[in-house]
Design an enzyme around this catalytic site. Structure first.
Site, PDB file in Angstrom:
ATOM      1  N   PRO A   2      43.820  69.913  27.610  1.00  0.00           N
ATOM      2  CA  PRO A   2      45.041  69.965  26.801  1.00  0.00           C
ATOM      3  C   PRO A   2      44.984  71.110  25.790  1.00  0.00           C
ATOM      4  O   PRO A   2      43.942  71.411  25.225  1.00  0.00           O
ATOM      5  CB  PRO A   2      45.042  68.606  26.093  1.00  0.00           C
ATOM      6  CG  PRO A   2      44.204  67.717  26.953  1.00  0.00           C
ATOM      7  CD  PRO A   2      43.150  68.606  27.533  1.00  0.00           C
ATOM      8  N   GLU A   3      46.138  71.738  25.578  1.00  0.00           N
ATOM      9  CA  GLU A   3      46.208  72.816  24.602  1.00  0.00           C
ATOM     10  C   GLU A   3      46.658  72.252  23.252  1.00  0.00           C
ATOM     11  O   GLU A   3      46.988  71.078  23.110  1.00  0.00           O
ATOM     12  CB  GLU A   3      47.137  73.910  25.117  1.00  0.00           C
ATOM     13  CG  GLU A   3      46.697  74.394  26.494  1.00  0.00           C
ATOM     14  CD  GLU A   3      47.054  75.833  26.815  1.00  0.00           C
ATOM     15  OE1 GLU A   3      47.335  76.617  25.890  1.00  0.00           O
ATOM     16  OE2 GLU A   3      47.030  76.178  28.009  1.00  0.00           O
ATOM     17  N   LYS A  52      42.210  72.200  19.117  1.00  0.00           N
ATOM     18  CA  LYS A  52      42.013  71.165  20.124  1.00  0.00           C
ATOM     19  C   LYS A  52      41.204  69.981  19.600  1.00  0.00           C
ATOM     20  O   LYS A  52      40.804  69.106  20.365  1.00  0.00           O
ATOM     21  CB  LYS A  52      41.337  71.768  21.355  1.00  0.00           C
ATOM     22  CG  LYS A  52      42.172  72.865  22.015  1.00  0.00           C
ATOM     23  CD  LYS A  52      41.505  73.410  23.260  1.00  0.00           C
ATOM     24  CE  LYS A  52      42.343  74.512  23.882  1.00  0.00           C
ATOM     25  NZ  LYS A  52      41.764  75.022  25.150  1.00  0.00           N
ATOM     26  N   ARG A 132      34.159  75.900  11.451  1.00  0.00           N
ATOM     27  CA  ARG A 132      33.715  76.646  12.633  1.00  0.00           C
ATOM     28  C   ARG A 132      34.885  77.063  13.523  1.00  0.00           C
ATOM     29  O   ARG A 132      34.694  77.789  14.502  1.00  0.00           O
ATOM     30  CB  ARG A 132      32.739  75.800  13.460  1.00  0.00           C
ATOM     31  CG  ARG A 132      31.432  75.493  12.770  1.00  0.00           C
ATOM     32  CD  ARG A 132      30.414  74.928  13.742  1.00  0.00           C
ATOM     33  NE  ARG A 132      30.816  73.643  14.303  1.00  0.00           N
ATOM     34  CZ  ARG A 132      30.524  72.464  13.787  1.00  0.00           C
ATOM     35  NH1 ARG A 132      29.829  72.395  12.659  1.00  0.00           N
ATOM     36  NH2 ARG A 132      30.917  71.347  14.370  1.00  0.00           N
ATOM     37  N   ASN A 173      44.514  78.194  28.397  1.00  0.00           N
ATOM     38  CA  ASN A 173      44.751  79.151  29.470  1.00  0.00           C
ATOM     39  C   ASN A 173      46.227  79.465  29.692  1.00  0.00           C
ATOM     40  O   ASN A 173      46.590  80.586  30.040  1.00  0.00           O
ATOM     41  CB  ASN A 173      44.130  78.625  30.773  1.00  0.00           C
ATOM     42  CG  ASN A 173      43.613  79.752  31.648  1.00  0.00           C
ATOM     43  OD1 ASN A 173      43.493  80.887  31.209  1.00  0.00           O
ATOM     44  ND2 ASN A 173      43.304  79.440  32.896  1.00  0.00           N
ATOM     45  N   ARG A 269      37.250  81.034  33.794  1.00  0.00           N
ATOM     46  CA  ARG A 269      38.652  80.601  33.798  1.00  0.00           C
ATOM     47  C   ARG A 269      39.506  81.673  34.454  1.00  0.00           C
ATOM     48  O   ARG A 269      39.210  82.867  34.389  1.00  0.00           O
ATOM     49  CB  ARG A 269      39.149  80.355  32.367  1.00  0.00           C
ATOM     50  CG  ARG A 269      38.350  79.339  31.578  1.00  0.00           C
ATOM     51  CD  ARG A 269      38.448  77.937  32.179  1.00  0.00           C
ATOM     52  NE  ARG A 269      39.812  77.441  32.186  1.00  0.00           N
ATOM     53  CZ  ARG A 269      40.383  76.819  31.141  1.00  0.00           C
ATOM     54  NH1 ARG A 269      39.715  76.674  30.003  1.00  0.00           N
ATOM     55  NH2 ARG A 269      41.610  76.361  31.232  1.00  0.00           N
TER      56      ARG A 269
END
Length: 288
Positions: A2-3, A52, A132, A173, A269
């Site tokens: 999931p984005e 995410k 981070r 992606n 990817r």
């Protein structure tokens, strides 16, 4: 995977259904049982996303940190009939949240399955995760200059940098492929060759596109003149949904120029781009 828009949409749903309520917390699967016992009966304050990463906040500044990974789902059910019982869990439910029925308000529940991360953390641990992470275009505190500081110095391809969650949080992606197409940038172009105005245009466009993704629950990136209705073409049929320019359209005709969409593997990817609309960048010395 999931984005970012999916996680922000989920955070809003969790807050709307469970926020401000004392909830039952369990781990039918057992892998979160010890932490669930510490939270059972506590007030769930709200939920928020950073890229995410999802953080469900409980009283006492305790956070359930969730990263769905490739296969995770967090299904929220707020459609039980008044008086109906919460059904028993099905499958490997790592975390179950239950809002008991109160008065005329029916019960609700949410089941987390298959997540890469499900951990009870302190505020300091949550802050360390955020520290981070790169800036998130969907957050009001998102700072594009933080990402630009990394991109402008990097020789790595912009297609790699956009997917690096330490550079930019929430882009996956689909958004990577589509935002680069919309701005006519080849995915293998080194980050440091971009102009600051190009980066800011990308950021601003991501803010708009991803907010729309939160609203609709799908990714649509084509401009009005390239919709199926405007072009007289059939709607896209794909399990990811949404109208896109290049993502998962290898070999198909570009909606803008008609050239075949190309693909290549980068960092494990798939990249997708149009060679005509996104020409290879060449420096003044004539090198790619």
């Amino acid at each position: 995977m999931p984005e970012g828009h999916t996680l922000h949409r989920l955070a809003g749903e969790l807050t709307a259904v469970f926020g401000g309520s004392r909830v039952r917390v369990g781990s039918p699967q057992g892998r979160f049982a010890e932490s669930a016992a510490q939270l059972d009966g506590a007030l769930l304050v709200d939920a928020e996303a950073w890229g995410k990463q999802l953080f469900v906040r409980f009283e006492g500044e305790r956070f359930v940190h969730v990263h769905l990974g490739l296969y995770g789902t967090f299904a929220v059910h707020d459609d039980l009939e008044p008086g109906a019982e919460v059904p028993p869990p099905v499958g490997q439910v790592r975390l179950r949240l239950v809002r008991p029925a109160t008065g005329t308000r029916p019960a609700a529940y949410g089941d987390l399955r298959g997540a890469t991360t499900c951990a009870l953390e302190t505020a300091a641990q949550r802050d360390a995760v955020v520290a981070r992470s790169g800036p998130d275009p969907l957050r009001p505190d998102g700072d594009p200059d933080r990402a630009w500081a990394r991109i402008s110095r990097s020789t790595a391809p912009i297609g790699t940098l956009l997917m690096d969650q330490a550079v930019l949080a929430g882009v996956g992606n689909v958004y990577r492929a589509e935002i680069l197409f919309r701005h006519r940038i080849h995915p293998l172009r080194p980050g440091r060759t971009l102009r600051s105005t190009q980066w800011r245009a990308i950021w601003d466009d991501l803010v708009v596109l991803m907010r729309e993704g939160v609203r609709t629950g799908r990714i649509d990136t084509v401009r009005p003149e390239h919709t199926p209705e405007a072009m007289g073409r059939a709607p896209r049929v794909d399990d990811h949904g949404g109208e896109v320019y290049v993502y998962r359209r290898t070999g198909q005709a570009c909606h803008v120029c008609g050239s075949a969409v190309r693909s290549e593997v980068l960092g494990g990817r798939n990249l997708f781009w149009c060679a005509r609309c996104q020409p290879v960048f060449r420096s003044r010395a004539g090198r790619s």
